[in-house]
Design a protein around this motif. Sequence first.
Motif, short mmCIF file in Angstrom:
data_model
loop_
_atom_site.label_atom_id
_atom_site.label_comp_id
_atom_site.label_asym_id
_atom_site.label_seq_id
_atom_site.Cartn_x
_atom_site.Cartn_y
_atom_site.Cartn_z
N ARG A 435 0.72 -0.80 -0.07
CA ARG A 435 -0.24 -0.07 -0.35
C ARG A 435 1.19 0.94 0.19
O ARG A 435 0.42 2.54 -0.81
CB ARG A 435 -0.75 -0.03 1.11
N THR A 436 2.16 0.68 0.98
CA THR A 436 2.79 2.48 0.93
C THR A 436 3.62 2.69 -0.72
O THR A 436 4.28 3.76 -0.84
CB THR A 436 4.02 1.92 2.10
N GLU A 437 3.31 1.76 -2.23
CA GLU A 437 3.72 1.71 -3.08
C GLU A 437 2.64 2.06 -3.75
O GLU A 437 2.79 2.62 -5.19
CB GLU A 437 4.16 0.54 -3.58
N GLY A 438 1.53 2.49 -3.57
CA GLY A 438 0.16 3.14 -4.42
C GLY A 438 -0.54 1.90 -4.71
O GLY A 438 -1.54 2.34 -5.54
N ILE A 439 0.01 0.68 -4.46
CA ILE A 439 -0.75 -0.49 -4.83
C ILE A 439 -2.49 -0.66 -3.99
O ILE A 439 -2.29 -0.77 -2.56
CB ILE A 439 0.09 -2.07 -5.28
N ARG A 440 -3.91 -1.11 -4.22
CA ARG A 440 -4.37 -1.26 -3.25
C ARG A 440 -4.23 -2.61 -3.14
O ARG A 440 -4.69 -3.34 -4.24
CB ARG A 440 -5.53 -0.41 -4.18
N VAL A 441 -4.48 -2.82 -2.26
CA VAL A 441 -4.72 -4.60 -1.57
C VAL A 441 -5.51 -4.68 -0.62
O VAL A 441 -6.34 -4.14 0.52
CB VAL A 441 -2.90 -4.71 -0.39
N ALA A 442 -6.70 -5.87 -1.10
CA ALA A 442 -7.58 -6.17 0.28
C ALA A 442 -7.21 -7.97 0.66
O ALA A 442 -6.83 -8.93 -0.25
CB ALA A 442 -8.72 -6.19 -0.53
N LEU A 443 -6.47 -7.79 1.87
CA LEU A 443 -5.91 -9.15 2.48
C LEU A 443 -8.01 -9.74 2.74
O LEU A 443 -8.44 -9.55 3.68
CB LEU A 443 -5.59 -8.91 3.34
N ILE A 444 -7.83 -11.29 2.25
CA ILE A 444 -9.20 -12.26 2.68
C ILE A 444 -8.38 -12.89 3.62
O ILE A 444 -7.15 -13.86 3.04
CB ILE A 444 -9.50 -12.65 1.41
N PRO A 445 -8.77 -13.20 4.63
CA PRO A 445 -8.38 -13.69 5.46
C PRO A 445 -8.21 -15.03 5.70
O PRO A 445 -8.84 -16.28 6.40
CB PRO A 445 -8.05 -13.64 6.99
N THR A 446 -8.05 -15.92 3.96
CA THR A 446 -8.44 -17.29 3.87
C THR A 446 -7.15 -17.97 4.69
O THR A 446 -6.54 -18.21 4.65
CB THR A 446 -8.48 -17.19 3.01
N ARG A 447 -7.62 -19.46 5.68
CA ARG A 447 -7.31 -20.15 6.44
C ARG A 447 -6.68 -21.31 5.68
O ARG A 447 -6.09 -22.54 6.56
CB ARG A 447 -8.07 -20.44 7.13
N SER A 448 -6.71 -21.38 4.61
CA SER A 448 -7.11 -22.84 4.04
C SER A 448 -6.89 -22.90 2.41
O SER A 448 -7.69 -21.73 1.53
CB SER A 448 -6.92 -24.33 4.31
N ALA A 449 -5.71 -23.72 1.10
CA ALA A 449 -6.07 -23.49 0.19
C ALA A 449 -7.51 -23.77 -0.30
O ALA A 449 -7.85 -23.03 -1.41
CB ALA A 449 -5.60 -24.46 -0.50
N VAL A 450 -8.40 -24.64 0.24
CA VAL A 450 -9.55 -24.62 -0.49
C VAL A 450 -10.24 -23.05 -0.21
O VAL A 450 -11.61 -22.96 -1.56
CB VAL A 450 -10.51 -26.20 0.10
N GLN A 451 -10.51 -22.30 0.76
CA GLN A 451 -11.05 -21.61 1.23
C GLN A 451 -10.47 -20.94 -0.24
O GLN A 451 -11.35 -19.60 -0.55
CB GLN A 451 -10.39 -20.90 2.90
N GLY A 452 -9.25 -20.84 -0.29
CA GLY A 452 -9.22 -19.46 -1.94
C GLY A 452 -9.67 -20.13 -2.87
O GLY A 452 -9.96 -19.58 -3.56
N ILE A 453 -9.62 -21.44 -2.96
CA ILE A 453 -10.43 -21.79 -4.81
C ILE A 453 -12.13 -21.65 -4.50
O ILE A 453 -12.25 -20.96 -5.79
CB ILE A 453 -9.96 -23.43 -4.52
N ALA A 454 -12.41 -21.97 -3.35
CA ALA A 454 -13.69 -21.10 -3.07
C ALA A 454 -13.90 -19.57 -3.31
O ALA A 454 -14.70 -19.13 -4.31
CB ALA A 454 -14.10 -21.19 -2.49
N ALA A 455 -12.73 -19.25 -2.76
CA ALA A 455 -13.31 -17.21 -3.22
C ALA A 455 -12.36 -17.13 -4.75
O ALA A 455 -13.13 -16.26 -5.19
CB ALA A 455 -11.37 -16.81 -2.24
N LEU A 456 -11.72 -17.54 -5.53
CA LEU A 456 -11.27 -17.70 -6.73
C LEU A 456 -12.00 -18.19 -7.42
O LEU A 456 -12.09 -17.05 -8.74
CB LEU A 456 -9.75 -18.52 -7.14
N ALA A 457 -13.12 -18.85 -7.51
CA ALA A 457 -14.19 -19.36 -8.17
C ALA A 457 -15.37 -18.34 -8.31
O ALA A 457 -15.88 -18.30 -9.53
CB ALA A 457 -14.80 -20.49 -7.55
N VAL A 458 -15.30 -17.24 -7.42
CA VAL A 458 -16.21 -16.37 -6.97
C VAL A 458 -15.66 -14.85 -8.05
O VAL A 458 -16.51 -13.79 -8.58
CB VAL A 458 -17.07 -15.94 -6.83
#
Length: 583
Positions: A435-458
């Motif tokens: 963010r200090t470099e001007g990039i807008r970043v949103a952190l989604i606190p996924t706790r497992s790769a399968v949660q990441g798969i679900a997030a990426l799917a939508v």
Amino acid sequence: MAQVPQTFFDAVAVRTWCGLALETLGRAREEIDAINVYPVADGDTGTNLYLTVESAVAAVEAVFAGHAAGSGPEGPTLADAARAMAHGALIGARGNSGTILAQLLRGMAQVLADDEAADADGQGLRLALRHAADSARQAVAHPVEGTVLTVASAAADAADGAEGDCGKVARAAYEGARTALAATPGQLPVLERAGVVDAGGRGLVAVLGALVETFTGEMPRAVVAGAVSVPGARASGGVVSSAYIGPDEDLHARVEPAAVGGPGECADSTAAADQDGPAFEVIYLLEAEDAAVGRLRERLDALGDSLVVVGGDGLWNVHVHVDDAGAAVEAGIEAGRPYRIRITHFGAGDVHTTGAERPPRERAQRAVVAVVPGEGLAGLYTEAGATTVLARPGEPPASGELVQAVRRAHAREVVLLPNDAELRHTAAAAAEQARTEGIRVALIPTRSAVQGIAALAVHEPERRFDEDVVSMTSAAGATRYAEVTVAERQSWTMAGICQAGDVLGLIDGDVAVIGADLAATAETVLDRMLAAGGEMVTLVLGDDAPEAIAEHLEGRVREGYLAVDTVVYRGGRQGALLLIGVE
């Protein structure tokens, strides 16, 4: 928190030095990147050194944490901390300079850990610095003067003539290194033409400055003088000033406004690189015997240049610049087992070539950066458009690695998926840096790769950023996750006492099932998860999981849970035998 000053070189001093070195390189990283013109002007020496030391810090902290969790009052020994520092630097070494720094730390560790003493005095530090410089030279196929090797040797020479405690020896080494660094432009024409000192040597001076602070409590002076413009500097809107600084002045670059006419008119615009060279940088860790590594050196030396092979005791870090990246990897396969393979294409008009600058690549509007635990999932995430960071078992990525991935995604907006509860704070630090470099970043606190798969799917890049983040967060939060693994030792769990070799089923991070059979345990875990409902089951199989387990669980879902779909992926070397997601 750093503890300074330290009287002797003991385990706490190792920890303090590593922490201070990381802080110092963090402040100097961009400056060092900007003066990086040799051996390749790819502008990442400072970043590579930072990531290398960050890995060393993580390893040392892990040793201290392990002792703190034990029953005994004693902390780690000097040998424990020094070996951890060397191992961490070895497995995390980046780039040419980072690989050499890893060997320097390994050389010091070999002396410091040699007699298992509780601490080392000034004489021990002198011997450690000398062995470090010598072993680093031996690791480089064709040593070149005017580089970090020259600076390391000068530091060792100066330390040899110093009398007294560790503080006096460290200060002598630091002053010797600074003097040698100031002379590097006269030893390498590419540095003289560009008007800069050697970037790797500049980084080593920073690390030695941290060593001085460790033993004296005093940070070396930061005085800037003798500016010489650096063409093509990567600092925003200006050029870097640093070279030809005398021994009484600190080699700390500063950013100045660009001269009229822009950078490049004050010096030869071709100075940033020599003639055309190899197109790829290849780096990998290698498990191999010493004899096989000797043959590997010969083969890689014939394939390219900038060859550095560091390590020992069966584990090596290999770095080389080649035109045939595949041949470099094949040579590693013949020697042993290469892994954590990184291949970087330098790119036309970027580093080796001369002439007009390449036009800047347009930033994408949005990207997803995800940490994944295995090669199979990395491929899956990449196919879905994500930029991935591979986290191998026992080797979690550091914050600098995540920042690098965010930069590599080259987008104005980035969604960051850590996919591990233990990485949440690391990911938060990386997001803040980006963010200090001007990039807008949103952190989604996924706790497992399968949660990441679900997030990426939508994920839908065309949506408004906030809407996309909300949708991805909702999908991840609606996905329960589990893993099936094997216990390595006896321990207390939420489900009772487990023994080494027991099959454990963890649901949402807690041990819920202890069993003796993989299939039965996995089935019990799946039944418990589906008892609360679900529409989709995701199974991710590790390398050691039998193929039949997927068929068994798919059959269980078909027979017992109507209207629930199942999808199966191969995750590769991901640590857990099986990951399960239910959404």
